[in-house]
Enzyme design. Structure first.
Site, PDB file in Angstrom:
ATOM      1  N   GLU A  92      -5.562  -3.128  12.499  1.00 21.87           N
ATOM      2  CA  GLU A  92      -5.340  -4.083  11.300  1.00 21.87           C
ATOM      3  C   GLU A  92      -5.902  -5.233  11.386  1.00 21.87           C
ATOM      4  OE1 GLU A  92      -3.281  -2.090   9.739  1.00 21.87           O
ATOM      5  OE2 GLU A  92      -2.572  -0.936  10.961  1.00 21.87           O
ATOM      6  N   ASN A  97      -2.128  -6.378   5.132  1.00 21.58           N
ATOM      7  CA  ASN A  97      -2.439  -7.503   4.192  1.00 21.58           C
ATOM      8  C   ASN A  97      -3.258  -8.582   4.729  1.00 21.58           C
ATOM      9  OD1 ASN A  97      -0.195  -6.002   3.080  1.00 21.58           O
ATOM     10  ND2 ASN A  97       0.907  -6.835   4.876  1.00 21.58           N
ATOM     11  N   GLU A 127       0.779  -1.333   0.018  1.00 21.05           N
ATOM     12  CA  GLU A 127      -0.045   0.056  -0.074  1.00 21.05           C
ATOM     13  C   GLU A 127       0.907   1.464  -0.163  1.00 21.05           C
ATOM     14  OE1 GLU A 127      -2.795   0.371   3.210  1.00 21.05           O
ATOM     15  OE2 GLU A 127      -3.777   1.826   2.078  1.00 21.05           O
TER      16      GLU A 127
HETATM   17  N1  TRP Z   1      -3.139   0.781   5.688  1.00 21.19           N
HETATM   18  C1  TRP Z   1      -2.222   1.156   6.832  1.00 21.19           C
HETATM   19  C2  TRP Z   1      -3.041   1.323   7.992  1.00 21.19           C
HETATM   20  O1  TRP Z   1      -3.641   2.316   8.246  1.00 21.19           O
HETATM   21  C3  TRP Z   1      -1.324   2.198   6.731  1.00 21.19           C
HETATM   22  C4  TRP Z   1      -0.341   2.330   5.453  1.00 21.19           C
HETATM   23  C5  TRP Z   1      -0.403   2.879   4.230  1.00 21.19           C
HETATM   24  C6  TRP Z   1       1.027   1.656   5.616  1.00 21.19           C
HETATM   25  N2  TRP Z   1       0.539   2.947   3.733  1.00 21.19           N
HETATM   26  C7  TRP Z   1       1.357   2.432   4.268  1.00 21.19           C
HETATM   27  C8  TRP Z   1       1.929   1.076   6.315  1.00 21.19           C
HETATM   28  C9  TRP Z   1       2.784   2.048   4.142  1.00 21.19           C
HETATM   29  C10 TRP Z   1       3.120   1.187   5.780  1.00 21.19           C
HETATM   30  C11 TRP Z   1       3.703   1.503   4.896  1.00 21.19           C
HETATM   31  O2  TRP Z   1      -3.270   0.260   8.733  1.00 21.19           O
HETATM   32 ZN    ZN Z   2      -5.702   1.586   8.433  1.00 20.18          ZN
END
Ligand code: TRP
Ligand code: ZN
Length: 883
Positions: free
Chosen positions: A305, A272, A127
């Site tokens: 998460e 993930n 992400e």
């Molecule tokens: N989706 C993750 C969360 O909020 C956070 C996230 C977004 C992230 N981009 C990232 C974590 C890049 C690490 C690196 O839970």
């Molecule tokens: Zn999140």
């Protein structure tokens, strides 16, 4: 030198993908510098796309080794590949199979996006757009595929191989020292949720059975030897899973759930599918190495998460403009979880403190944007407090408006309708509109209009008519790209408090049964009838909307609320409001003497006397005064950070002197001799005791120093040890230096503990701190490549240390700017985050403002700036004007 900015991506330009990918078969042969990835993609034209379109796959720093289509090697004339993309101008117009082989170097990957190495292990972060650094792909969240991943590695280098979904097969690779594992994830997902891990890892495991009887194996993987620090995370995971079943009826959907802790990570953690990857700071905990705050963060982030499994993964986002659809909602869910597991009132206050410190300041500065932005140049710069924290407040307001029962019905409908899809904010709101029959179109403006509304509240009592009228007005300041603001739909939870402190049962037909008034117009009033005595209004109870409130109440009335309000949030708020008024006046040089501060000091002393032991965690919050950044925000222009610092010290000293005997008694009474327990009640006692210590040291530095030294020596847990050290850190002299040195030596092998030590030193508000921080750059444990280290030392200096970052001579800005340029060459995301420390530069008084601008310009002029850093620096320097 001029640089072309990255192109602007706009929400209004969204179109469905021209192609879809239904299945992805990945074969990943791990190697430290030459990992081979073979991706076999089942592709078909999207009926909703253009029928004559080229196939345009995203890539980033990829080295293409071969490409074949339906088994035929593609000649160079039939495709166009660069490190940044792969284009097939004339792809088949029915389903076909594309096989792509790429080579990547995980050791050289310092951006920590895509496949990289951390502590010798392999891990991924995809992400928002990291998957394109692994293979060419339609790297957008509305392309959902079923993934099968075969991971192969040297058995000695990576005995543990983890992927998304369920384990299918493991075995040796005949005739070699290598082995493999195959994982299959049956749930279609976007590429940003892909993950794999390979390495030497220890783990702890627990069996879990879901409400409907599915057996799930839960494991937390950590650096070998640290398994005894993984238990709390595993426990928090199990509690999260139970809570989501109970509160939202949502169950887990795979045979395994794995959490892996890594030491090099750009953010907190990543959801993930079936394989959450965490910053180890949010997994590892022992009483000796983690504070109460660390335990609370671990619990919250594990929950966050895990909750993404439904709000984010099963229902994902159509495009990145919808980021708040998963993040705001999931933050709301983790906040509710923590509130249920801990103390709801205390947690609410903590949430609001974070919101004000991070989101209100963002909303007031050059980086302000709506919860659903309309445009971006670099999506990684939109993982912001606005999207996350304000996004969560919107969900909470929705629940406040429609009530808990309809909120749950709306969530059920949202899940039933959108499961397996890539959804939008409109889809989310439609579920709630449909279950309630309400028109939510005005409410929806919370997603599109940036800025923090300011609400004024004036109460008028009419003794003859026995009525009490409350007048409201609302306005929102312009933000970049939005000059004209419309009124918002603001839920105001309110009540009236009688002079004796009892709740007044007054009536108004504008207020709902559960005490909520919806302010929709620019101005509006409500009239309460049958009001027999002049009341004190208590508005925005439980912080019912993310707004700034100007309350037409004197300090005396506010202090009545501190004493009597039935709403704990507003009790806390009352003390904060009085304090903030004093602090702002003092910092502006207005005549504020001990006589003006005395009512607050004596109200707090009275509060402590009566209520401190009933809820120590709450008392600790009531005792803590607004921070320097919040005071600066409130002053809003020509801020002198030294005056702010001095003002805060003055108010704290007078409170501390007034309460000194009481604080000393609390300090002694709250001493805990039992074994450390991380629960909220135990943590609350430590919090109150440690704030008492800090205040005692303000009232009498010598006595405080003696107490703190004793506590530092005798502490049996990190919370008390670190609290003692941070009190000592406020008192210059040899005892402080000795204590710092002893701590650094004691934890020389514990990077996460040394981070606390870096932070504490970076936050010392004295002119010598800049040199101290510069010296620590060469400490053997420090590394510019590790985000936790950089945030602990440089981030803390720039974000926590108001007087020294904003030094009058500009040296603080110059140092941070130079360091950011070095970080940017390694890790653009990290550099961009650090740069946001400059976003309050326009608040500062003239000289400082000039120095800050020069530092920003020096960054903007740097020839090799990343897109991430360039986006932030340009927006930070821009004059506010319509985009
Ligand atoms: N989706 C993750 C969360 O909020 C956070 C996230 C977004 C992230 N981009 C990232 C974590 C890049 C690490 C690196 O839970
Ligand atoms: Zn999140």
């Amino acid at each position: 030198m001029r640089h072309d900015a990255a192109p602007i991506i706009r929400l209004q330009d969204y179109r469905p993908s021209d192609f879809l990918i239904d299945r992805v078969d990945l074969d990943v042969r791990l190697h430290p510098t030459a990992t081979r990835v073979t991706a076999t993609l089942a592709i078909r034209p999207n009926p909703e796309g253009r029928s004559d379109a080229a196939l345009v796959l995203d890539g980033d720093e990829l080295n293409l080794k071969g490409v074949s289509l339906d088994g035929r090697d593609l000649p160079a004339a039939e495709f166009d590949a660069t490190t940044q993309g792969l284009i097939i101008a004339q792809p088949p117009r029915q389903a076909f199979t594309l096989r792509i082989e790429t080579e990547i170097d995980p050791t050289a990957n310092t951006k920590l996006m895509g496949l990289y190495r951390s502590g010798g292990n392999y891990c991924t972060q995809c992400e928002a757009d990291g998957f394109r650094r692994i293979t060419y792909f339609l790297d957008r969240p509305d392309v959902l595929a079923v993934y099968t991943t075969r991971i192969e590695a040297d058995l000695g280098e990576a005995p543990v191989l983890l992927g998304n979904g369920n384990p299918v097969e493991v075995g040796p690779v005949a005739g070699t020292d290598r082995h493999f594992a195959v994982w299959h994830d049956p749930h279609p997902k976007p590429a940003y949720l892909f993950a794999l891990v390979g390495g030497r890892l220890g783990h702890v495991t627990r069996a879990y059975t879901t409400a409907s009887g599915r057996a799930v194996k839960l494991s937390v993987y950590v650096e070998p030897g640290k398994e005894d620090r993984a238990g709390y995370a595993l426990d928090a995971l199990e509690r999260s899973m139970r809570w989501d079943e109970r509160v939202f009826g949502l169950e887990y959907d795979l045979d395994e759930f794995n959490v892996v802790a890594v030491s090099d990570f750009n953010m907190g953690a990543m959801e993930n599918k079936g394989l959450n990857i965490f910053n180890d700071k949010y997994v590892l905990a022992s009483p000796e190495t983690a504070t109460d705050a660390d335990y609370a963060n671990i619990e919250a982030i594990i929950a966050h998460e895990y909750f993404h499994n439904w709000t984010g993964n099963r229902i994902t986002c159509r495009d990145w403009f919808q980021l708040c659809l998963k993040e705001g909602l999931t933050v709301f869910r983790d906040q509710e979880f923590s509130s249920d597991e801990r103390s709801r009132a205390v947690h609410r206050i903590a949430e609001v403190k974070t919101l004000r410190a991070r989101q209100f300041s963002e909303d007031a500065g050059p980086l302000a944007h709506p919860v659903r932005p309309r445009q971006y140049r670099e999506i990684n710069n939109f993982y912001t407090a606005t999207v996350y924290e304000k996004g969560a407040e919107i969900v909470r307001m929705l629940k406040t408006l429609i009530g808990a029962a309809d909120f749950r019905k709306g969530m059920d409908l949202y899940v039933a309708r959108c499961d397996g899809t890539a959804a939008t904010v409109e889809d989310f709101l439609a579920a709630f509109a449909d279950v309630t029959g309400r028109d939510l179109s005005h409410f929806a403006q919370w997603y599109s209009q940036a800025g923090t509304p300011r609400v004024t509240v004036t109460g008028t009592y009419d003794a003859a008519a026995q009525t009490y009228r409350v007048d409201f007005t609302q306005a929102t300041n312009p933000t970049p790209g939005e000059t004209l603001k419309k009124p918002m739909a603001i839920p105001v939870r309110l009540g009236l408090v009688a002079p004796d402190g009892s709740a007044l049962a007054a009536r108004s037909d504008r207020v709902s049964r559960d005490g909520v008034f919806l302010l929709e117009a620019e101005r509006d009033s409500i009239v309460f009838t049958d009001v027999s005595q002049k009341p004190t209004p208590s508005v925005f109870r439980d912080f019912s909307a993310p707004v700034k409130v100007a309350l037409d109440l004197g300090n005396d009335d506010l202090l009545v609320l501190l004493r009597h309000d039935s709403d704990p949030f507003n009790r806390w708020q009352a003390a904060q409001s009085v304090s903030l008024r004093l602090l702002v006046s003092l910092a502006k040089g207005e005549p504020v003497g001990p006589a003006e501060i005395a009512p607050l000091a004596s109200a707090l002393t009275g509060f402590l006397e009566r209520d401190a032991l009933a809820d120590p965690a709450f008392a600790a919050l009531v005792l803590s005064q607004p921070g320097e950044a919040e005071i600066a925000q409130e002053i809003a222009a020509d801020v002198d950070p030294d005056a702010v610092h001095a003002a805060r010290r003055t108010v704290r000293r007078q409170i501390a002197e007034a309460a000194s005997p009481l604080l000393r008694r609390l300090y002694d009474d709250l001493a805990d001799t039992g074994p450390y327990r991380p629960d909220a009640a135990s943590a609350g006692k430590r919090a109150l005791r440690n704030i008492a210590l800090d205040l005692l040291a303000v009232a009498d530095p010598d006595a405080g120093q003696t107490l703190a030294r004793a506590q530092a020596l005798g502490a049996t847990n990190m919370t008390d040890r670190l609290a003692a050290l941070s009190t000592l850190a406020t008192i210059p002299g040899q005892p402080r230096e000795d204590a710092l040195a002893a701590f650094g030596e004691r934890y020389r092998e514990e990077p996460l503990v040394l981070d606390k030590w870096f932070t504490l030193q970076a936050a010392i508000e004295e002119p010598g701190t800049l040199a101290r921080v510069q010296g620590l750059l060469t400490h053997p444990a420090f590394s510019l490549g590790n985000p936790n280290r950089v945030r602990a030392l440089i981030g803390s200096f720039a974000m926590l240390n108001q007087t020294q970052f904003n030094r009058a001579d500009g040296a603080g800005y110059r140092f941070v700017a130079e360091t950011i340029l070095q970080v940017d060459a390694l890790n653009p995301q990290l550099a961009a985050r650090l740069l946001t420390a400059f976003s309050s530069w326009r608040l500062m008084a003239g000289g400082r403002r000039g120095h800050a601008r020069s530092a920003l310009v020096s960054i903007a002029d740097s020839p090799r700036l990343s897109r991430d850093a360039r986006d932030i620096v340009q927006r930070t320097l821009e004059e506010s004007k319509p985009a």
